[in-house]
Design a protein around this motif. Structure first.
Motif, PDB file in Angstrom:
ATOM      1  N   ALA A   1      -5.068   3.760   4.707  1.00  0.00           N
ATOM      2  CA  ALA A   1      -4.917   3.396   6.120  1.00  0.00           C
ATOM      3  C   ALA A   1      -4.404   4.597   6.901  1.00  0.00           C
ATOM      4  CB  ALA A   1      -3.964   2.215   6.272  1.00  0.00           C
ATOM      5  N   ALA A   2      -4.934   4.789   8.074  1.00  0.00           N
ATOM      6  CA  ALA A   2      -4.540   5.925   8.916  1.00  0.00           C
ATOM      7  C   ALA A   2      -3.040   5.884   9.200  1.00  0.00           C
ATOM      8  CB  ALA A   2      -5.317   5.912  10.225  1.00  0.00           C
ATOM      9  N   ASP A   3      -2.407   7.044   9.077  1.00  0.00           N
ATOM     10  CA  ASP A   3      -0.994   7.254   9.380  1.00  0.00           C
ATOM     11  C   ASP A   3      -0.035   6.594   8.386  1.00  0.00           C
ATOM     12  OD1 ASP A   3      -1.616   8.743  11.676  1.00  0.00           O
ATOM     13  OD2 ASP A   3      -1.772   6.929  12.907  1.00  0.00           O
ATOM     14  N   GLU A   4      -0.555   5.979   7.360  1.00  0.00           N
ATOM     15  CA  GLU A   4       0.325   5.358   6.364  1.00  0.00           C
ATOM     16  C   GLU A   4       0.586   6.307   5.195  1.00  0.00           C
ATOM     17  OE1 GLU A   4      -0.011   0.489   6.483  1.00  0.00           O
ATOM     18  OE2 GLU A   4      -0.846   1.594   4.798  1.00  0.00           O
ATOM     19  N   ASP A   5       1.758   6.153   4.624  1.00  0.00           N
ATOM     20  CA  ASP A   5       2.146   6.853   3.401  1.00  0.00           C
ATOM     21  C   ASP A   5       2.532   5.761   2.412  1.00  0.00           C
ATOM     22  OD1 ASP A   5       3.320   8.241   1.338  1.00  0.00           O
ATOM     23  OD2 ASP A   5       4.494   9.575   2.612  1.00  0.00           O
ATOM     24  N   ARG A   6       1.621   5.437   1.500  1.00  0.00           N
ATOM     25  CA  ARG A   6       1.781   4.256   0.651  1.00  0.00           C
ATOM     26  C   ARG A   6       1.507   4.581  -0.813  1.00  0.00           C
ATOM     27  NH1 ARG A   6       2.037  -1.156   1.409  1.00  0.00           N
ATOM     28  NH2 ARG A   6       1.931  -0.848   3.673  1.00  0.00           N
ATOM     29  N   VAL A   7       2.241   3.880  -1.693  1.00  0.00           N
ATOM     30  CA  VAL A   7       1.993   3.939  -3.135  1.00  0.00           C
ATOM     31  C   VAL A   7       1.948   2.505  -3.653  1.00  0.00           C
ATOM     32  CG1 VAL A   7       2.916   4.586  -5.394  1.00  0.00           C
ATOM     33  CG2 VAL A   7       3.055   6.201  -3.493  1.00  0.00           C
ATOM     34  N   THR A   8       0.948   2.215  -4.493  1.00  0.00           N
ATOM     35  CA  THR A   8       0.808   0.881  -5.083  1.00  0.00           C
ATOM     36  C   THR A   8       0.930   0.985  -6.597  1.00  0.00           C
ATOM     37  OG1 THR A   8      -0.571  -0.004  -3.307  1.00  0.00           O
ATOM     38  CG2 THR A   8      -0.766  -1.059  -5.447  1.00  0.00           C
ATOM     39  N   LEU A   9       1.727   0.101  -7.169  1.00  0.00           N
ATOM     40  CA  LEU A   9       1.890   0.003  -8.614  1.00  0.00           C
ATOM     41  C   LEU A   9       1.066  -1.181  -9.116  1.00  0.00           C
ATOM     42  CD1 LEU A   9       5.779   0.506  -8.767  1.00  0.00           C
ATOM     43  CD2 LEU A   9       3.970   2.252  -8.645  1.00  0.00           C
ATOM     44  N   MET A  10       0.288  -0.970 -10.156  1.00  0.00           N
ATOM     45  CA  MET A  10      -0.627  -1.996 -10.637  1.00  0.00           C
ATOM     46  C   MET A  10      -0.440  -2.248 -12.118  1.00  0.00           C
ATOM     47  SD  MET A  10      -4.815  -2.140 -10.521  1.00  0.00           S
ATOM     48  CE  MET A  10      -4.996  -0.555 -11.342  1.00  0.00           C
ATOM     49  N   THR A  11      -0.517  -3.533 -12.513  1.00  0.00           N
ATOM     50  CA  THR A  11      -0.485  -3.897 -13.917  1.00  0.00           C
ATOM     51  C   THR A  11      -1.243  -5.199 -14.112  1.00  0.00           C
ATOM     52  OG1 THR A  11       0.952  -4.091 -15.857  1.00  0.00           O
ATOM     53  CG2 THR A  11       1.639  -5.290 -13.891  1.00  0.00           C
ATOM     54  N   CYS A  12      -1.492  -5.554 -15.375  1.00  0.00           N
ATOM     55  CA  CYS A  12      -2.218  -6.789 -15.660  1.00  0.00           C
ATOM     56  C   CYS A  12      -1.243  -7.977 -15.684  1.00  0.00           C
ATOM     57  CB  CYS A  12      -2.949  -6.683 -16.991  1.00  0.00           C
ATOM     58  SG  CYS A  12      -1.973  -5.978 -18.330  1.00  0.00           S
ATOM     59  N   THR A  13      -1.759  -9.150 -15.320  1.00  0.00           N
ATOM     60  CA  THR A  13      -0.959 -10.373 -15.263  1.00  0.00           C
ATOM     61  C   THR A  13      -1.878 -11.574 -15.392  1.00  0.00           C
ATOM     62  OG1 THR A  13       0.821 -11.492 -14.020  1.00  0.00           O
ATOM     63  CG2 THR A  13      -1.040 -10.686 -12.744  1.00  0.00           C
ATOM     64  N   PRO A  14      -1.430 -12.714 -15.919  1.00  0.00           N
ATOM     65  CA  PRO A  14      -0.161 -12.944 -16.616  1.00  0.00           C
ATOM     66  C   PRO A  14      -0.119 -12.161 -17.932  1.00  0.00           C
ATOM     67  CG  PRO A  14      -1.203 -15.018 -15.969  1.00  0.00           C
ATOM     68  CD  PRO A  14      -2.239 -13.954 -15.833  1.00  0.00           C
ATOM     69  N   ILE A  15       1.078 -11.877 -18.379  1.00  0.00           N
ATOM     70  CA  ILE A  15       1.240 -11.071 -19.580  1.00  0.00           C
ATOM     71  C   ILE A  15       0.589 -11.774 -20.771  1.00  0.00           C
ATOM     72  CG2 ILE A  15       2.930 -10.168 -21.218  1.00  0.00           C
ATOM     73  CD1 ILE A  15       4.812  -9.724 -18.860  1.00  0.00           C
ATOM     74  N   GLY A  16      -0.248 -11.047 -21.449  1.00  0.00           N
ATOM     75  CA  GLY A  16      -0.935 -11.592 -22.615  1.00  0.00           C
ATOM     76  C   GLY A  16      -2.248 -12.267 -22.302  1.00  0.00           C
ATOM     77  N   ILE A  17      -2.479 -12.603 -21.033  1.00  0.00           N
ATOM     78  CA  ILE A  17      -3.730 -13.247 -20.619  1.00  0.00           C
ATOM     79  C   ILE A  17      -4.586 -12.267 -19.823  1.00  0.00           C
ATOM     80  CG2 ILE A  17      -4.736 -15.166 -19.330  1.00  0.00           C
ATOM     81  CD1 ILE A  17      -2.190 -16.742 -19.901  1.00  0.00           C
ATOM     82  N   ASN A  18      -3.929 -11.569 -18.869  1.00  0.00           N
ATOM     83  CA  ASN A  18      -4.541 -10.429 -18.170  1.00  0.00           C
ATOM     84  C   ASN A  18      -5.771 -10.782 -17.345  1.00  0.00           C
ATOM     85  OD1 ASN A  18      -2.573  -9.081 -19.650  1.00  0.00           O
ATOM     86  ND2 ASN A  18      -4.019  -8.337 -21.176  1.00  0.00           N
ATOM     87  N   THR A  19      -5.784 -11.964 -16.764  1.00  0.00           N
ATOM     88  CA  THR A  19      -6.932 -12.365 -15.947  1.00  0.00           C
ATOM     89  C   THR A  19      -6.845 -11.847 -14.515  1.00  0.00           C
ATOM     90  OG1 THR A  19      -5.761 -14.463 -15.580  1.00  0.00           O
ATOM     91  CG2 THR A  19      -7.475 -14.424 -17.278  1.00  0.00           C
ATOM     92  N   PHE A  20      -5.671 -11.382 -14.107  1.00  0.00           N
ATOM     93  CA  PHE A  20      -5.488 -10.853 -12.761  1.00  0.00           C
ATOM     94  C   PHE A  20      -4.787  -9.506 -12.827  1.00  0.00           C
ATOM     95  CE2 PHE A  20      -5.829 -15.426 -12.190  1.00  0.00           C
ATOM     96  CZ  PHE A  20      -6.640 -15.532 -11.075  1.00  0.00           C
ATOM     97  N   ARG A  21      -4.721  -8.864 -11.667  1.00  0.00           N
ATOM     98  CA  ARG A  21      -3.975  -7.621 -11.532  1.00  0.00           C
ATOM     99  C   ARG A  21      -2.861  -7.840 -10.507  1.00  0.00           C
ATOM    100  NH1 ARG A  21      -5.969  -7.480 -15.448  1.00  0.00           N
ATOM    101  NH2 ARG A  21      -7.704  -6.207 -16.231  1.00  0.00           N
ATOM    102  N   LEU A  22      -1.658  -7.452 -10.888  1.00  0.00           N
ATOM    103  CA  LEU A  22      -0.510  -7.534  -9.991  1.00  0.00           C
ATOM    104  C   LEU A  22      -0.366  -6.213  -9.260  1.00  0.00           C
ATOM    105  CD1 LEU A  22       2.095  -8.977  -8.983  1.00  0.00           C
ATOM    106  CD2 LEU A  22       3.272  -7.941 -10.954  1.00  0.00           C
ATOM    107  N   LEU A  23      -0.365  -6.274  -7.942  1.00  0.00           N
ATOM    108  CA  LEU A  23      -0.228  -5.077  -7.112  1.00  0.00           C
ATOM    109  C   LEU A  23       1.082  -5.147  -6.346  1.00  0.00           C
ATOM    110  CD1 LEU A  23      -3.835  -4.895  -5.590  1.00  0.00           C
ATOM    111  CD2 LEU A  23      -3.022  -3.942  -7.761  1.00  0.00           C
ATOM    112  N   VAL A  24       1.941  -4.174  -6.594  1.00  0.00           N
ATOM    113  CA  VAL A  24       3.214  -4.064  -5.866  1.00  0.00           C
ATOM    114  C   VAL A  24       3.113  -2.807  -5.019  1.00  0.00           C
ATOM    115  CG1 VAL A  24       5.708  -3.806  -6.051  1.00  0.00           C
ATOM    116  CG2 VAL A  24       4.472  -5.227  -7.714  1.00  0.00           C
ATOM    117  N   SER A  25       3.038  -2.985  -3.710  1.00  0.00           N
ATOM    118  CA  SER A  25       2.773  -1.873  -2.803  1.00  0.00           C
ATOM    119  C   SER A  25       3.994  -1.563  -1.951  1.00  0.00           C
ATOM    120  CB  SER A  25       1.582  -2.216  -1.898  1.00  0.00           C
ATOM    121  OG  SER A  25       1.176  -1.094  -1.149  1.00  0.00           O
ATOM    122  N   GLY A  26       4.250  -0.273  -1.770  1.00  0.00           N
ATOM    123  CA  GLY A  26       5.403   0.141  -0.984  1.00  0.00           C
ATOM    124  C   GLY A  26       5.063   1.223   0.018  1.00  0.00           C
TER     125      GLY A  26
END
Length: 313
Positions: free
Chosen positions: A242-267
């Motif tokens: 995004a224009a003018d933004e300074d962002r970092v997103t952390l990504m991992t698989c979820t739920p643990i052991g099932i991994n059907t989705f990706r969890l995105l924690v953005s800051g």
């Protein structure tokens, strides 16, 4: 006559017949003792396995943290303008990425899918410009990621191939390099729920307002969590710049052991706190609580089972 011989069978054989009621308590008591011994053996095996897993995670987490710290401290000794030039080149790369866009997001589609690793990894590895940028050591470490509130302290490497994610976190090829600045969005991925190390296992504990720190070269950048979402593995719509933004997103698989989705924690980028952010805990307390809980549950189950066996006819 026959009746008399059967009645005297106790004397001739030296023990009671199998249908003698007096023999039943002895057989049942012996069986119960055997079952108790087996139960305690299984309990000891369970405790040993849990202890080994805990030891493995604690030692690996410590090694990852020490490796990231050691490399970061080594870079601080570099003579100018080596580190400064590296950051300058990375920022130029980021601005080119924002201006021209990137049609390939490397492993960003699904960095945890081993079937796609070979094709995705080859794309990132063939980009010599990308591979040469922001190298803090000979192994391709480009940053140190710290999330003090959940005891994450791991190195970040180029790309997110399976082999990379076994050593720490991986930078998603096709996203901005984590050096900060406007018009940037870096995405960093790591595993959850693996035996060897915790990696991003506790990422789901983060909440809006929490901070995480990215240390690269001689830069130290703070980010405040603003968004937490779950997406399908093939959904890369949240990785755009995004224009003018300074962002970092952390990504991992979820739920643990099932991994059907990706969890995105953005800051989003925020001011670095005046006091140095250290780990709020070393993760050991959570592990100890988990062990004690598992042992208590196992003890209760064993006790109930033994009582039932005692009361059975």
């Amino acid at each position: 006559m026959i009746h008399r011989k059967l009645a005297d069978s106790r004397d001739t054989r030296g023990h009671a017949p199998l249908n003698d009621p007096e023999a039943r308590p002895h057989r049942r008591s012996f069986s119960l003792k055997t079952q108790i011994i087996i139960a305690f053996i299984l309990y000891a095996i369970c405790v040993s396995m849990i202890g080994w897993l805990v030891w493995k995670q604690i030692t690996t987490n410590h090694q990852l943290s020490e490796n990231a710290r050691r490399v970061h401290e080594s870079v601080q000794q570099w003579k100018p303008p080596r580190a400064e030039d590296a950051v300058r080149d990375a920022r130029a790369y980021n601005q080119q990425l924002f201006a021209e866009g990137r049609t390939v997001l490397g492993e960003a589609v699904n960095p945890f899918d081993a079937q796609r690793e070979r094709q995705a990894a080859s794309i990132a590895s063939k980009d010599s410009q990308y591979q040469d940028l922001l190298n803090m050591d000979s192994e391709g470490m480009l940053a140190r990621l710290r999330v003090p509130s959940v005891s994450i302290d791991i190195p970040v490497y180029h790309g997110a191939a399976q082999s990379t994610l076994l050593r720490g976190a991986g930078h998603i090829y096709g996203t901005s390099l984590p050096v900060g600045g406007k018009n940037t969005h870096a995405v960093i991925a790591a595993h959850s729920g693996v035996v060897d190390a915790s990696f991003f296992t506790r990422l789901h504990e983060l909440k809006p307002g929490d901070l995480f720190i990215v240390q690269t070269m001689k830069e130290e950048l703070a980010y405040q969590v603003t968004d937490i979402v779950k997406v399908l593995p093939d959904d890369s719509s949240h990785y755009g710049i995004a224009a003018d933004e300074d962002r970092v997103t952390l990504m991992t698989c979820t739920p643990i052991g099932i991994n059907t989705f990706r969890l995105l924690v953005s800051g989003e980028r925020t001011a670095m706190p005046a006091d140095s952010l250290e780990r709020e805990d070393d993760g050991v307390s959570m592990i100890v609580i988990s062990i004690l809980g598992a042992l208590i549950v196992a003890a209760i189950v064993a006790r109930v089972w033994i009582r039932k066996r005692k009361g059975s006819p």
